[in-house]
Design a protein around this motif. Structure first.
Motif, PDB file in Angstrom:
ATOM      1  N   GLU A   5       0.859  -1.184   0.000  1.00 37.38           N
ATOM      2  CA  GLU A   5       0.000   0.000   0.000  1.00 37.38           C
ATOM      3  C   GLU A   5       0.894   1.232   0.000  1.00 37.38           C
ATOM      4  O   GLU A   5       1.816   1.352   0.797  1.00 37.38           O
ATOM      5  CB  GLU A   5      -0.899   0.030   1.228  1.00 37.38           C
ATOM      6  N   MET A   6       0.625   2.141  -0.928  1.00 38.36           N
ATOM      7  CA  MET A   6       1.418   3.364  -1.040  1.00 38.36           C
ATOM      8  C   MET A   6       0.489   4.571  -0.949  1.00 38.36           C
ATOM      9  O   MET A   6      -0.593   4.566  -1.521  1.00 38.36           O
ATOM     10  CB  MET A   6       2.173   3.382  -2.369  1.00 38.36           C
ATOM     11  N   LYS A   7       0.939   5.593  -0.218  1.00 38.26           N
ATOM     12  CA  LYS A   7       0.192   6.843  -0.097  1.00 38.26           C
ATOM     13  C   LYS A   7       1.122   7.993  -0.449  1.00 38.26           C
ATOM     14  O   LYS A   7       2.292   7.983  -0.085  1.00 38.26           O
ATOM     15  CB  LYS A   7      -0.345   7.023   1.317  1.00 38.26           C
ATOM     16  N   PHE A   8       0.572   8.974  -1.153  1.00 37.08           N
ATOM     17  CA  PHE A   8       1.355  10.125  -1.580  1.00 37.08           C
ATOM     18  C   PHE A   8       0.558  11.389  -1.279  1.00 37.08           C
ATOM     19  O   PHE A   8      -0.627  11.475  -1.607  1.00 37.08           O
ATOM     20  CB  PHE A   8       1.644  10.033  -3.081  1.00 37.08           C
ATOM     21  N   TYR A   9       1.217  12.357  -0.647  1.00 40.65           N
ATOM     22  CA  TYR A   9       0.612  13.641  -0.316  1.00 40.65           C
ATOM     23  C   TYR A   9       1.537  14.730  -0.850  1.00 40.65           C
ATOM     24  O   TYR A   9       2.744  14.652  -0.675  1.00 40.65           O
ATOM     25  CB  TYR A   9       0.491  13.844   1.199  1.00 40.65           C
ATOM     26  N   ASP A  29       7.407  22.857  -3.297  1.00 36.31           N
ATOM     27  CA  ASP A  29       6.628  21.620  -3.316  1.00 36.31           C
ATOM     28  C   ASP A  29       7.034  20.800  -2.094  1.00 36.31           C
ATOM     29  O   ASP A  29       8.202  20.470  -1.929  1.00 36.31           O
ATOM     30  CB  ASP A  29       6.903  20.834  -4.602  1.00 36.31           C
ATOM     31  N   LEU A  30       6.064  20.509  -1.246  1.00 35.91           N
ATOM     32  CA  LEU A  30       6.272  19.664  -0.066  1.00 35.91           C
ATOM     33  C   LEU A  30       5.569  18.342  -0.333  1.00 35.91           C
ATOM     34  O   LEU A  30       4.375  18.329  -0.661  1.00 35.91           O
ATOM     35  CB  LEU A  30       5.685  20.321   1.181  1.00 35.91           C
ATOM     36  N   ALA A  31       6.276  17.233  -0.203  1.00 35.86           N
ATOM     37  CA  ALA A  31       5.680  15.934  -0.526  1.00 35.86           C
ATOM     38  C   ALA A  31       6.073  14.887   0.517  1.00 35.86           C
ATOM     39  O   ALA A  31       7.148  14.952   1.110  1.00 35.86           O
ATOM     40  CB  ALA A  31       6.118  15.479  -1.911  1.00 35.86           C
ATOM     41  N   ARG A  32       5.188  13.914   0.690  1.00 38.92           N
ATOM     42  CA  ARG A  32       5.431  12.778   1.596  1.00 38.92           C
ATOM     43  C   ARG A  32       4.884  11.529   0.921  1.00 38.92           C
ATOM     44  O   ARG A  32       3.760  11.517   0.429  1.00 38.92           O
ATOM     45  CB  ARG A  32       4.741  13.007   2.927  1.00 38.92           C
TER      46      ARG A  32
END
Length: 187
Positions: free
Chosen positions: A96-100, A122-125
């Motif tokens: 399972e992968m989540k991207f914000y 750009d802020l990403a997690r």
């Protein structure tokens, strides 16, 4: 918004024959395989004119993926004319992968056409959790061995970019910029 679910069921067949020191080894695998992918995503954004020469943009993106892969394969191994040995190998893989992502930009246009400054952030997690289970069984499907692996990792990223352009005439201009990317991985 986007929601996508795809399933790919199928079968697998493989036959390998090798020879060493006068012995002939034959391995045949046959069985079912499946692959499933579920994707969910949403993207939002807004532009706002602060003034006649200034525009600010804000946006975000959320995405989630689930991957499932499985197999149920029968292996038949034989050396020369010996009695074949049959085993079953079952594998289940899940991830399972989540991207914000949250991003923004600001653009200021000076009085002369093409003279501007643009800045972006750009802020990403990204997070990923998953596991793999593998089971080996004899011809009666009694358990011989099993393994399990667990995989978790997280990535945090910040990207910054600033560009400045000042035209001197139709054929020449001055351009300057800076770009940075900072990443932190946790496994």
């Amino acid at each position: 918004a986007n929601i996508d679910k795809k399933e790919f069921p199928g079968t697998s067949y493989s036959e390998r024959t090798s020879q060493s020191n006068g012995n002939i080894y034959n391995v045949v695998s046959d069985g079912d395989r499946t692959f499933e992918r579920n994707t969910r995503s949403i993207r939002l954004g807004v532009d706002y004119d602060l003034s006649e020469n200034d525009v600010i943009t804000l946006g975000n993106r959320l995405r989630g993926n689930n991957f499932n892969h499985g197999s149920d394969l029968k292996y038949t191994e034989q050396t020369n004319q010996d009695t074949p040995i049959t085993t079953w190998n079952n594998q289940d893989n899940e991830r399972e992968m989540k991207f914000y992502s949250l991003n923004g930009s600001w653009q200021h246009n000076f009085d002369k056409k093409g003279h501007n400054i643009i800045s972006m952030i750009d802020l990403a997690r990204r997070t990923a959790d998953g596991g793999n289970q593998s089971y080996q069984r004899d011809s009666n499907r009694d358990l011989l061995s099993s393994t399990e692996n667990i995989d978790d990792d997280t990535e945090n990223r910040i990207e910054i970019k600033i560009d400045y352009t000042k035209p001197f005439n139709q054929d020449s201009r001055f351009e300057a910029g800076m770009q940075g990317r900072f990443t932190n991985n946790e496994n």
